[in-house]
Design an enzyme around this catalytic site. Structure first.
Site, PDB file in Angstrom:
ATOM      1  N   ILE A 175       0.751  -1.393  -0.059  1.00 40.63           N
ATOM      2  CA  ILE A 175      -0.152  -0.006  -0.101  1.00 40.63           C
ATOM      3  C   ILE A 175       0.813   1.225  -0.097  1.00 40.63           C
ATOM      4  O   ILE A 175       0.356   2.452   0.056  1.00 40.63           O
ATOM      5  CB  ILE A 175      -0.819   0.147   1.135  1.00 40.63           C
ATOM      6  N   GLY A 176       2.339   0.797   0.166  1.00 39.09           N
ATOM      7  CA  GLY A 176       2.967   2.221  -0.111  1.00 39.09           C
ATOM      8  C   GLY A 176       4.635   1.922   0.025  1.00 39.09           C
ATOM      9  O   GLY A 176       4.862   0.742   0.112  1.00 39.09           O
ATOM     10  N   PHE A 230      12.429   4.000   3.840  1.00 41.64           N
ATOM     11  CA  PHE A 230      12.601   2.783   4.832  1.00 41.64           C
ATOM     12  C   PHE A 230      12.270   1.576   4.136  1.00 41.64           C
ATOM     13  O   PHE A 230      13.038   0.515   4.253  1.00 41.64           O
ATOM     14  CB  PHE A 230      11.797   3.068   5.879  1.00 41.64           C
ATOM     15  N   ASP A 233      10.197  15.659   9.500  1.00 36.40           N
ATOM     16  CA  ASP A 233       9.819  14.908   8.326  1.00 36.40           C
ATOM     17  C   ASP A 233       8.284  15.337   8.059  1.00 36.40           C
ATOM     18  O   ASP A 233       7.584  14.229   7.628  1.00 36.40           O
ATOM     19  CB  ASP A 233      10.313  13.578   8.019  1.00 36.40           C
TER      20      ASP A 233
END
Length: 777
Positions: free
Chosen positions: A473-474, A478, A591
């Protein structure tokens, strides 16, 4: 010279050993031996390995696949019957062994990579787990024959060994042993660290993997000639300079006394490598060290066990020498006769734990002492090197107290991995969440207790169907993010670190530490984490509607109304304000961007991704943290970039860019646009300063925004993007202004006028800012 003399030497060794064998021995209470895939029991020396049929009550597997090789010539060892058959596991499978004695056990796994029908075992990839231990992780072998030996402390009444195939692969096993070992084989207080010589803490709980077991100066000792069924190999292949080394044999000199046989057999203690023979004692030539080099993995500690027995000396206090591990002198001026109670010929060992390895080579040496009047000689009889699987980098650290959590239960009807701990934890988290969010939806919850929990890798594999690509989903710096479902039905987002990622261990630990301290309606919740071998995985609550960015731009964007956008910005501001005014120290997110703001099923905003976060400055001392510049291009505070001084206002700047994304419906950086439009912040502020901000509003909401609401929103964004951090508002002030913009929007939609002018509302003091804030939370 090699030749007949060496043959005679080895024959004499075996003859003497055969007379001494099993004068003492060990009878294990738990002794499970299985020949996997075999239809009948298999005899190997005096040991009987049960057939698959006879051992079927130990195994739970969804499919029986039994394999047999027809290529007999690949089998050359005395264990050959064990390698002719195998069991193949196409899905997660478990062996469950009843344990009668809670002590250390050998777990030996036998592998022979032959081909059976459509299964080429050299291509198999799988992991092996047991109670609180990871034995093999993404293991594969192209070797014809290999044995993996582990020493595991067993504390439960059942030992469950689980085989987990990797994605699109399978597992296999030719034979397995589970055998208890003597209590005193591995002790806790006798193990010293090589650099500090302090007692190594927690050795009794460590999982050890045998790297090598060497008989110095002697022949191979097979499992049938060892009381604990170990195999000792000759040392020739590990020697650095064989020219200065002598082998020496005097098995008759070994005197075990009442114990000691279990540590190593007489063939090990009765043979040795030395610098010289007794006839060479007066020579000054032998001054170099004897050295052996072994292959190891980087980033681990190793238990090195030296086996000594002075079979060389004629009298006490005549042999002194030094012992080294890499550059550390671990045993200076060693006199074996005094270490063994003023007696010669008594066998024993010395244990040391290495520092964290930074090379893939481990060097062991012995050398002459520098004491005056001492003959230049040294002796080593045997050596064992064992990889410590789960030790931390500082042996005495409190972190050693935490043993890897694995909640594995196997049901009577077959294999069912039940994650009781996760179910219980999820229940508690949900109860807590209901408590802290009960009442007015605008109230901020207080910080929750530390609820981070370790989750075994095998459970994460199940939750993601072995990281099925269709569940991605993404993705980010990382690694990939997967949607997963736990056994209790809880949906989770699973972020898995990818090899070579620019974000690694530090970011992983920061995320766990930060989210374990906080619980807030507008911060994403940490469900748990996994750190096993090379895996670093984070599990979060699943936030149904994805990132704010996906709703603002791109082909899949949704039609968020202006009020919805304001409420999302207010929610995100509340989460950041909570971080900046934390109960102990302020936290700087570092971030902030639209992809790190998630939306749940009710479009409630949740700030995510704390991998770059930093504990904020002590504002009574200094207002910034000096640190390397990190963040995302397009959102980066220019003052932080220039001075490398991170402040709370750095988050404010980034949030100002997010506000412009919400208003304009475009990304912070779009390299497909003309140069002057690539960076959203500079381009939008140019329009704002000319009083034409309405001309760059997202067409989807352009007709909805009331002028006063737009004015307040634009002013807030402009203040956030001030070049100098001191001129930017606090997050509390940003929150207050956004609430004003929402109230103005609602008032003008309803054709009403607020009873109080928004700009005149009082502003309570913010402890982390020289300015003022609202507490409308």
């Amino acid at each position: 010279m090699k030749g007949c003399g060496e043959v005679v030497y080895f024959i004499s060794v075996w003859l003497i050993f055969s007379l001494a064998s099993f004068s003492s021995g060990f009878n294990p209470i738990d002794n499970y031996l299985i020949d996997c895939g075999s239809s009948s029991n298999t005899s190997v020396a005096d040991r009987i390995f049960l057939s698959d049929n006879a051992a079927s009550n130990f195994l739970s597997t969804p499919l029986d696949v039994l394999a047999q090789t027809t290529y007999k010539s690949i089998i050359s060892s005395s264990d050959s019957p064990l390698y002719q058959t195998a069991r193949i596991f196409t899905k997660t499978s478990t062996y469950t062994f009843p344990i009668r004695q809670h002590v250390r056990h050998w777990i030996r796994l036998y592998f022979s990579a032959f081909v059976y029908e459509n299964y080429n075992m050299s291509t198999a990839s799988f992991s092996v787990f047991t109670e609180n231990h990871v034995l093999l992780d993404d293991f594969s072998t192209s070797s014809t024959i290999s044995v993996k030996e582990f020493s595991v402390s067993v504390t439960s009444d059942d030992l469950v060994i689980m085989f987990i195939p990797s994605v699109d692969s399978f597992a296999f096993l030719n034979a397995i042993e589970v055998v208890s070992v003597p209590d005193d084989l591995i002790t806790d207080n006798a193990v010293l660290t090589a650099d500090t010589f302090e007692n190594f803490k927690g050795m009794l709980n460590q999982t050890l993997e045998t790297v090598v077991r060497v008989n110095m100066g002697g022949p191979m000792v097979s499992f049938e000639d060892d009381a604990l069924s170990r195999t000792w190999i000759p040392d020739q292949s590990f020697l650095v300079d064989a020219d200065i080394i002598k082998n020496f044999s005097n098995i008759e000199a070994v005197r075990y006394g009442s114990n000691g046989w279990d540590f190593a057999p007489a063939t090990v203690y009765g043979t040795a490598r030395t610098l010289s023979s007794r006839s060479d004692y007066n020579s000054n030539y032998f001054t170099a060290n004897l050295t052996w080099i072994f292959d190891v993995d980087q980033g681990f500690h190793y238990l090195v066990r030296f086996h000594f027995c002075d079979i060389l000396s004629k009298s006490l206090n005549t042999l002194y020498f030094n012992v080294y591990i890499d550059s550390f002198e671990v045993l200076p001026n060693l006199d074996l006769s005094t270490m063994r109670g003023n007696s010669l010929g008594l066998p024993g060992y010395e244990d040391y734990v290495t520092v964290l390895t930074v090379s893939n080579k481990l060097r062991v040496s012995i050398g002459p002492s520098t004491l005056p009047g001492v003959d230049p000689n040294a002796i080593l009889n045997g050596l064992e090197i064992m990889k410590i699987k789960h030790v931390r980098s500082t042996p005495n650290s409190d972190s050693n107290k935490g043993v890897r959590l694995a909640a594995i239960c196997v049901s009577i009807g077959g294999f069912l991995v039940v994650i009781l701990v996760v179910v219980f934890f999820s229940f508690i988290c949900k109860k807590w969440k209901r408590l802290v969010t009960k009442g007015d939806s605008n109230k901020t919850s207080c910080a929750a207790p530390n609820y981070g929990i370790r989750i075994p890798f095998l459970l994460i594999q199940e939750a993601t169907n072995h990281f099925d690509e269709s569940l991605i989903i993404g993705a980010g710096g990382f690694g990939m993010v997967y949607k997963g479902v736990l056994k209790d039905g809880t949906k989770v987002a699973i972020k898995r670190n990818k090899p070579g990622s620019q974000q690694g261990l530090i970011e992983f630990r920061t995320e766990v530490e930060m989210l374990s301290q906080f619980h807030h309606r507008h911060l994403v919740s940490l469900i748990g984490y996994c750190q096993e071998e090379n895996e670093m995985i984070l599990l979060y609550e699943y936030v149904e509607n994805g990132t704010l960015s996906s709703h603002l731009c791109g082909s899949g964007r949704s039609m968020l109304s202006w009020k919805q956008r304001l409420e999302i910005c207010i929610g995100a501001a509340r989460g950041l304000h909570y971080l900046h005014t934390g109960p102990v120290r302020a936290v700087i997110h570092r971030d902030v961007k639209s992809t790190n703001i998630l939306l749940d099923e009710n479009l409630i905003a949740k700030v995510a991704d704390f991998g770059l976060s930093k504990t904020g400055p002590d504002l009574s001392q200094v207002g910034y943290v000096s640190t390397a510049v990190k963040g995302s291009f397009g959102y980066l505070d220019p003052e932080y970039f220039r001075k490398q001084r991170l402040t709370l206002k750095s988050d404010v700047y980034s949030f100002g860019v997010v506000l412009l994304e919400v208003l304009c419906g475009r990304a912070a950086v779009d390299s497909t646009l003309p140069t002057e439009k690539i960076g959203l912040a500079g381009w939008a502020m140019t329009w704002h300063k000319t009083g034409k901000l309405e001309q760059i509003i997202d067409p989807a909401v352009a007709g909805e925004i009331k002028p006063d609401s737009l004015r307040k929103f634009g002013e807030t964004a402009e203040k956030c993007l001030a070049e100098v951090g001191a001129k930017r508002p606090s997050m509390g002030e940003v929150l207050w202004n956004l609430e004003c913009a929402l109230e103005l929007q609602e008032a003008m939609e309803n054709d009403t006028i607020p009873n109080v002018q928004i700009d005149d509302l009082p502003k309570p003091v913010d402890k982390n800012s020289e300015s003022s804030i609202s507490i409308f939370e």
